[in-house]
Write a protein that holds these residues in place. Structure first.
Motif, PDB file in Angstrom:
ATOM      1  N   UNK A 120       0.802  -1.216   0.000  1.00 53.23           N
ATOM      2  CA  UNK A 120       0.000   0.000   0.000  1.00 53.23           C
ATOM      3  C   UNK A 120       0.840   1.273   0.000  1.00 53.23           C
ATOM      4  N   UNK A 121       1.946   1.281   0.762  1.00 56.46           N
ATOM      5  CA  UNK A 121       2.708   2.525   0.961  1.00 56.46           C
ATOM      6  C   UNK A 121       4.181   2.420   0.588  1.00 56.46           C
ATOM      7  N   UNK A 122       4.632   1.255   0.159  1.00 54.87           N
ATOM      8  CA  UNK A 122       6.035   1.106  -0.197  1.00 54.87           C
ATOM      9  C   UNK A 122       6.877   0.633   0.981  1.00 54.87           C
ATOM     10  N   UNK A 123       8.162   0.438   0.725  1.00 56.23           N
ATOM     11  CA  UNK A 123       9.072  -0.101   1.728  1.00 56.23           C
ATOM     12  C   UNK A 123       9.172   0.790   2.966  1.00 56.23           C
ATOM     13  N   UNK A 124       8.921   2.087   2.778  1.00 57.58           N
ATOM     14  CA  UNK A 124       9.006   3.009   3.906  1.00 57.58           C
ATOM     15  C   UNK A 124       7.911   2.816   4.938  1.00 57.58           C
ATOM     16  N   UNK A 125       6.893   2.017   4.631  1.00 59.49           N
ATOM     17  CA  UNK A 125       5.804   1.793   5.584  1.00 59.49           C
ATOM     18  C   UNK A 125       6.251   0.975   6.783  1.00 59.49           C
ATOM     19  N   UNK A 126       7.268   0.142   6.579  1.00 58.21           N
ATOM     20  CA  UNK A 126       7.713  -0.762   7.643  1.00 58.21           C
ATOM     21  C   UNK A 126       8.657  -0.057   8.606  1.00 58.21           C
ATOM     22  N   UNK A 127       8.515  -0.361   9.885  1.00 57.17           N
ATOM     23  CA  UNK A 127       9.433   0.114  10.916  1.00 57.17           C
ATOM     24  C   UNK A 127      10.496  -0.971  11.117  1.00 57.17           C
ATOM     25  N   UNK A 128      11.551  -0.893  10.321  1.00 58.28           N
ATOM     26  CA  UNK A 128      12.508  -1.990  10.252  1.00 58.28           C
ATOM     27  C   UNK A 128      13.266  -2.205  11.560  1.00 58.28           C
ATOM     28  N   UNK A 129      13.571  -1.126  12.279  1.00 60.25           N
ATOM     29  CA  UNK A 129      14.314  -1.290  13.535  1.00 60.25           C
ATOM     30  C   UNK A 129      13.469  -2.041  14.570  1.00 60.25           C
ATOM     31  N   UNK A 130      12.164  -1.729  14.630  1.00 54.39           N
ATOM     32  CA  UNK A 130      11.285  -2.437  15.556  1.00 54.39           C
ATOM     33  C   UNK A 130      11.156  -3.896  15.133  1.00 54.39           C
ATOM     34  N   UNK A 131      11.018  -4.123  13.833  1.00 51.53           N
ATOM     35  CA  UNK A 131      10.915  -5.497  13.342  1.00 51.53           C
ATOM     36  C   UNK A 131      12.143  -6.309  13.724  1.00 51.53           C
ATOM     37  N   UNK A 132      13.309  -5.678  13.656  1.00 50.02           N
ATOM     38  CA  UNK A 132      14.529  -6.393  14.009  1.00 50.02           C
ATOM     39  C   UNK A 132      14.606  -6.658  15.511  1.00 50.02           C
ATOM     40  N   UNK A 133      14.381  -5.599  16.315  1.00 52.78           N
ATOM     41  CA  UNK A 133      14.616  -5.694  17.757  1.00 52.78           C
ATOM     42  C   UNK A 133      13.501  -6.411  18.508  1.00 52.78           C
ATOM     43  N   UNK A 134      12.247  -6.250  18.050  1.00 51.85           N
ATOM     44  CA  UNK A 134      11.135  -6.817  18.807  1.00 51.85           C
ATOM     45  C   UNK A 134      10.458  -8.004  18.134  1.00 51.85           C
ATOM     46  N   UNK A 135      10.836  -8.298  16.889  1.00 51.75           N
ATOM     47  CA  UNK A 135      10.241  -9.456  16.203  1.00 51.75           C
ATOM     48  C   UNK A 135      11.313 -10.458  15.793  1.00 51.75           C
ATOM     49  N   UNK A 136      12.281 -10.021  14.976  1.00 53.12           N
ATOM     50  CA  UNK A 136      13.244 -10.968  14.416  1.00 53.12           C
ATOM     51  C   UNK A 136      14.134 -11.597  15.486  1.00 53.12           C
ATOM     52  N   UNK A 137      14.707 -10.757  16.356  1.00 57.11           N
ATOM     53  CA  UNK A 137      15.601 -11.297  17.382  1.00 57.11           C
ATOM     54  C   UNK A 137      14.844 -12.202  18.357  1.00 57.11           C
ATOM     55  N   UNK A 138      13.676 -11.774  18.900  1.00 54.80           N
ATOM     56  CA  UNK A 138      12.915 -12.713  19.730  1.00 54.80           C
ATOM     57  C   UNK A 138      12.494 -13.980  18.985  1.00 54.80           C
ATOM     58  N   UNK A 139      12.214 -13.862  17.683  1.00 54.16           N
ATOM     59  CA  UNK A 139      11.862 -15.037  16.886  1.00 54.16           C
ATOM     60  C   UNK A 139      12.980 -16.070  16.929  1.00 54.16           C
ATOM     61  N   UNK A 140      14.217 -15.602  16.856  1.00 56.04           N
ATOM     62  CA  UNK A 140      15.353 -16.514  16.870  1.00 56.04           C
ATOM     63  C   UNK A 140      15.689 -17.019  18.272  1.00 56.04           C
ATOM     64  N   UNK A 141      15.591 -16.134  19.254  1.00 53.07           N
ATOM     65  CA  UNK A 141      16.060 -16.469  20.592  1.00 53.07           C
ATOM     66  C   UNK A 141      15.029 -17.202  21.453  1.00 53.07           C
ATOM     67  N   UNK A 142      13.734 -16.940  21.230  1.00 53.25           N
ATOM     68  CA  UNK A 142      12.730 -17.519  22.133  1.00 53.25           C
ATOM     69  C   UNK A 142      12.685 -19.048  22.074  1.00 53.25           C
ATOM     70  N   UNK A 143      12.785 -19.694  20.902  1.00 52.70           N
ATOM     71  CA  UNK A 143      12.811 -21.166  20.929  1.00 52.70           C
ATOM     72  C   UNK A 143      14.049 -21.708  21.647  1.00 52.70           C
ATOM     73  N   UNK A 144      15.178 -21.010  21.482  1.00 56.95           N
ATOM     74  CA  UNK A 144      16.399 -21.431  22.174  1.00 56.95           C
ATOM     75  C   UNK A 144      16.214 -21.298  23.678  1.00 56.95           C
ATOM     76  N   UNK A 145      15.610 -20.165  24.097  1.00 57.69           N
ATOM     77  CA  UNK A 145      15.357 -19.956  25.527  1.00 57.69           C
ATOM     78  C   UNK A 145      14.409 -21.015  26.075  1.00 57.69           C
ATOM     79  N   UNK A 146      13.342 -21.343  25.315  1.00 50.64           N
ATOM     80  CA  UNK A 146      12.401 -22.363  25.755  1.00 50.64           C
ATOM     81  C   UNK A 146      13.057 -23.728  25.877  1.00 50.64           C
ATOM     82  N   UNK A 147      13.889 -24.076  24.897  1.00 49.83           N
ATOM     83  CA  UNK A 147      14.572 -25.374  24.902  1.00 49.83           C
ATOM     84  C   UNK A 147      15.529 -25.484  26.081  1.00 49.83           C
TER      85      UNK A 147
END
Length: 335
Positions: A120-147
């Motif tokens: 709808x708005x182009x690549x600028x619509x995404x908040x990439x820093x939030x996606x990295x810090x609050x989505x991508x990193x927890x996505x990788x680390x949370x299964x490891x933490x659970x295990x």
């Protein structure tokens, strides 16, 4: 007669409620698979307990809602793009539920919202820093933490209760697992229901019903109720995968997996991380299985699940992008 904008907002809220309902029965297994597979509770009773505690957990905070509603894409995303994002997430959830694949409803929603915002708005619509810090990193680390947490807790419990005969250990953990299963259900609600709160609030800001992002009480209650209702509807397909196909579980293993996963999820909820409860409890089950011996885990099933986890955000981002692109083309053609 209501305006077109009002109708669009109402339709969007209805789809958000539908997503939350589907999330409830899709992810019911996260909270009750272990307590069912260890035969501590019958499925119907376990699901009813999970529904009540999912509702209570959903009412416990809004930090994750803020991340999803104001941290993934900007508030200028139009209503029809948010609606197509919901439809893409619902489609993926129904597909994976039908196939019995415990994928992440959370990441389905995040991926589809990201794709719809970009369409709808182009690549600028995404908040990439939030996606990295609050989505991508927890996505990788949370299964490891659970295990690792489950692995450590399971080994600790084995040492503590090593001198007791099995006929005494079993009854102890049949009782304590009721507490751990309740903790897991509460934690599931505290994280997963907030995603829908965030989406509805984003829509209210986009439609200028709200001047700024804050989650109204009626949105919290609506989202909590929809998830609880979905939980009551059940999710027995995924209960089978989570509770029996990953590893053979006894009550002590269920207690360790649920307690570990719920603790990780609670910490993430307070920090505003939209975790996948599916990832965390699955990793907890793998951890308690590996604590006994590595071949106690059915790693082939685990690999299939990991494949679904990896695919969810890219696939739903493409679905959200394609659905929004098609909707934009249709609107421009009809105009």
């Amino acid at each position: 007669m209501p305006s077109a904008g009002t109708v669009a907002l109402i339709v969007l809220i209805l789809f958000a409620v539908a997503f939350d309902f589907i999330n409830g029965f899709h992810d019911t297994a996260n909270a009750v698979a272990t307590v069912v597979s260890t035969r501590v509770l019958r499925p119907g009773i376990a699901i009813a307990m999970a529904g009540v505690l999912n509702f209570a957990g959903a009412m416990s905070g809004t930090e994750v809602a803020k991340t999803v509603g104001s941290g993934i894409v900007g508030s200028s995303v139009p209503l029809h793009a948010i609606t197509t994002a919901l439809l893409a997430a619902i489609a993926w959830n129904l597909f994976t539920w039908y196939r019995g694949i415990p994928s992440s409803s959370s990441h389905a929603l995040i991926g589809s919202l990201l794709g719809a915002g970009i369409a709808s708005l182009g690549m600028g619509a995404a908040h990439w820093s939030v996606l990295m810090n609050k989505v991508a990193i927890p996505l990788l680390l949370s299964p490891i933490a659970g295990f690792l947490t489950a692995l450590w807790l399971m080994r600790l419990l084995v040492r503590i209760f090593a001198t007791l005969p099995p006929q005494r250990v079993g009854p102890i953990f049949r009782r304590t697992q009721l507490v751990s299963a309740g903790f897991m259900a509460f934690s599931h609600g505290s994280n997963d229901a907030q995603k829908t709160m965030g989406i509805i609030t984003l829509a209210l800001v986009s439609a200028r019903v709200l001047p700024s992002f804050h989650v109204p009480l009626w949105v919290i209650a609506l989202s909590a109720s929809a998830m609880a209702a979905g939980t009551f509807a059940g999710g027995r397909r995924i209960i089978h995968t989570m509770g029996t196909r990953l590893a053979h579980l006894e009550p002590i293993h269920g207690f360790a997996a649920e307690t570990s996963a719920a603790t990780v999820i609670q910490i993430a909820s307070r920090l505003g991380f939209p975790l996948s409860t599916t990832h965390v409890i699955s990793s907890g089950i793998l951890g308690v299985g590996a604590a006994r011996r590595m071949n106690a885990v059915r790693w082939g099933v685990a690999r299939t699940m990991v494949g679904a986890w990896i695919l969810t955000i890219p696939v739903t981002a493409v679905l959200g992008f394609a659905a929004t692109f098609a909707a934009d083309a249709l609107f421009s053609w009809s105009a």
